[in-house]
Design an enzyme around this catalytic site. Structure first.
Site, short mmCIF file in Angstrom:
data_model
loop_
_atom_site.label_atom_id
_atom_site.label_comp_id
_atom_site.label_asym_id
_atom_site.label_seq_id
_atom_site.Cartn_x
_atom_site.Cartn_y
_atom_site.Cartn_z
N VAL A 103 0.88 -1.17 0.00
CA VAL A 103 0.00 0.00 0.00
C VAL A 103 0.91 1.22 0.00
O VAL A 103 1.95 1.21 0.66
CB VAL A 103 -0.92 0.01 1.25
CG1 VAL A 103 -1.70 1.31 1.34
CG2 VAL A 103 -1.87 -1.20 1.23
N CYS A 104 0.54 2.24 -0.78
CA CYS A 104 1.25 3.52 -0.74
C CYS A 104 2.70 3.32 -1.18
O CYS A 104 2.96 2.56 -2.12
CB CYS A 104 1.14 4.09 0.69
SG CYS A 104 1.45 5.84 0.86
N THR A 105 3.65 3.97 -0.50
CA THR A 105 5.05 3.85 -0.91
C THR A 105 5.66 2.50 -0.56
O THR A 105 6.83 2.25 -0.86
CB THR A 105 5.90 4.97 -0.29
OG1 THR A 105 5.60 5.02 1.11
CG2 THR A 105 5.57 6.31 -0.91
N GLY A 153 -2.60 2.30 -4.23
CA GLY A 153 -2.19 3.70 -4.19
C GLY A 153 -1.99 4.16 -2.75
O GLY A 153 -1.77 3.36 -1.84
#
Lengths: 232, 232
Positions: A103-105, A153
């Site tokens: 998730v995310c970075t 994202g």
């Protein structure tokens, strides 16, 4: 008995964005016969970006094989991207895990371990371009599926990601039941992605990320990770 | 210096639904000069509904005055509703707090402390009817504002609730920046509320809640809390 338990290993680290994994954990824990473990190098408390503390359930040195690996993000994921111990652990997990997810970075960490080379991948919009340094193809979807790599994202995307996993593993009906149980009928202010945000808000958010990345030296670390990628 | 810090006290308890407060915490922590404390009766680890452990930052006996009180929910909030020590603490906090807030069934705890008598209030759809036993008016909105009582619906409503608080305290621009930072552009499966859920999914979710409430004796506790309300 333990053979029938679906083992989810969530990598946590100092500075992790807690909602990146607490959102998914709330959803994934509602799957039957599922065990979620927070995993880190030690069992000492891990302080997330804004101070909430998490206690690892297992150490990466324990060499448990997880069925699903989830890597959350946070500015300080850049430090993990140059940490051979963690990268090697992810590579080892990739040999047996059913799914490698982020998730995310967190996707940058998978990328730094060489696990997204040639794959489409999601990432927080503010960092997605760096995926290219690792041979990954940044893709502007909330949940990006490419083989057994499922990458989401930024931050709140993790909830949609987890519901996707539930649907895939346990079927649509359980996913719908969970959606109703967590009353997931969001009413967001618009502007949750660069494409819909007001220009001045986007510029401020982008500048904030750039400033924090500069002061933290994160981009240097990402570049260092990229330079080492094929030598790991 | 500490006078300028906005103190948010989140009541946690064994069995709490972690996303009820980790969602809001991720948002509220991004307000400047804000300090979030997890508060419970002891400093021992508190295990949330599906196993994630949280370590309180403060005890309710420390008598810190918080500017904003947030009570998350969970099936086991029923136990808190008959815990005089917690109810008295909430009553004391209500004398100085700027806002008394809750997410999900946390509103039942505020109600059991007599703090929603005569107020409109939000709650998880599966428990909202019980608010009436405490003189509150259950209101089917995701974030319900009535004076300084701001109470949200089930679990994920907490994110919308927290963004409302940010907008109210710090203005729309910061709220929009946070929305973009956490990429809050959700793509839910429909059916997040009873009004849009498929009938069979709603029935299963409702039956599951009823079964768990029965085995846990939660409704008896809620009724006991209601019977004691005006005697506290």
């Amino acid at each position: 008995m333990s053979e029938s338990i679906y083992k989810i290993g969530i990598l946590i680290f100092p500075g992790v964005t807690q909602l990146d994994f607490t959102g998914p954990a709330e959803v994934l824990a509602r799957m039957p016969d599922t065990e979620i473990s927070l995993v880190w190098k030690t069992l000492d408390p891990v302080t997330s970006q804004f101070g909430l503390k998490y206690y690892p359930d297992a150490k990466i040195t324990e060499n448990v094989n997880y069925d699903l690996i989830l890597v959350p993000g946070g500015f300080d994921c850049a430090r993990i991207m140059i940490d051979p111990e963690v990268l090697i652990w992810l590579q080892e997990q990739s040999r047996s895990a059913e799914y490698l997810t982020s998730v995310c970075t967190g996707s940058l960490v998978l990328a730094a371990a060489g696990l997204l080379n040639g794959y489409n991948a999601g990432c927080h919009w503010g960092w997605a371009e760096h995926l290219k340094k690792f041979g990954a193809n940044p893709t502007r979807e909330r949940v990006v599926i490419d083989g057994n790599r499922i990458t989401a994202g930024g931050v709140t995307s993790g909830i949609d990601f987890a519901l996707h996993i539930v649907e895939r593993k346990c079927g649509r009906e359980l996913a719908e039941q969970i959606v109703l149980s967590i009353e997931y009928d969001p009413a967001p202010i618009s502007g949750g992605v660069p494409e819909t945000a007001r220009t001045e808000v986007f510029d401020m958010a982008k500048n904030r990320i750039a400033t924090l990345n500069k002061s933290g030296g994160h981009i240097n670390m990402i570049d260092e990770a990229a330079s080492k990628l094929f030598a790991i």
